[in-house]
Design an enzyme around this catalytic site. Sequence first.
Site, PDB file in Angstrom:
ATOM      1  N   ASP A  15       0.832  -1.206   0.000  1.00  0.00           N
ATOM      2  CA  ASP A  15       0.000   0.000   0.000  1.00  0.00           C
ATOM      3  C   ASP A  15       0.870   1.261   0.000  1.00  0.00           C
ATOM      4  O   ASP A  15       2.095   1.177  -0.125  1.00  0.00           O
ATOM      5  CB  ASP A  15      -0.998  -0.021   1.162  1.00  0.00           C
ATOM      6  CG  ASP A  15      -0.348   0.031   2.544  1.00  0.00           C
ATOM      7  OD1 ASP A  15       0.854   0.387   2.649  1.00  0.00           O
ATOM      8  OD2 ASP A  15      -1.044  -0.278   3.529  1.00  0.00           O
ATOM      9  N   VAL A  16       0.243   2.415   0.157  1.00  0.00           N
ATOM     10  CA  VAL A  16       0.964   3.696   0.093  1.00  0.00           C
ATOM     11  C   VAL A  16       1.964   3.861   1.228  1.00  0.00           C
ATOM     12  O   VAL A  16       2.866   4.703   1.149  1.00  0.00           O
ATOM     13  CB  VAL A  16      -0.015   4.901   0.087  1.00  0.00           C
ATOM     14  CG1 VAL A  16      -0.875   4.882  -1.160  1.00  0.00           C
ATOM     15  CG2 VAL A  16      -0.868   4.931   1.354  1.00  0.00           C
TER      16      VAL A  16
END
Length: 132
Positions: A15-16
């Site tokens: 994810d980010v």
Amino acid sequence: MQMKLELIVRPTEIDVNGHVNNAKYLEYLEWGRDEWYEANALSYDVLKEHGVQTVTVNININYRKECRQGDRLTVTTEPQSIGRSSYVLLQRIVNDQGELCADAQVTSVTMDVETRRSRPVPDPLRALFELP
């Protein structure tokens, strides 16, 4: 019987924040349960022959350590407890350094294929929870 599934964290699972997304851990656990059923000769078709399907009704997960791209993980799955129509599998995700990354108790219910209501756990599945 404990079953182990080995996997490698892929770039699409990040994810980010640069680590495995929390929802992906649930997918890893699902893959581990699928392996456990298969290893115990209880595939979807076999369970259906017994008139049941399994439905996950609760997952209690603890995220212990982040996993990152390229990490080699092992998902273990083993029976923990059983009731009339429900049972709990204990699952762990460990990295290749032996560090616990996540652990979960996953509760499933056996559901009648026709009525879509809970029904007693069939004997072949129940036998996996009996002490040796």
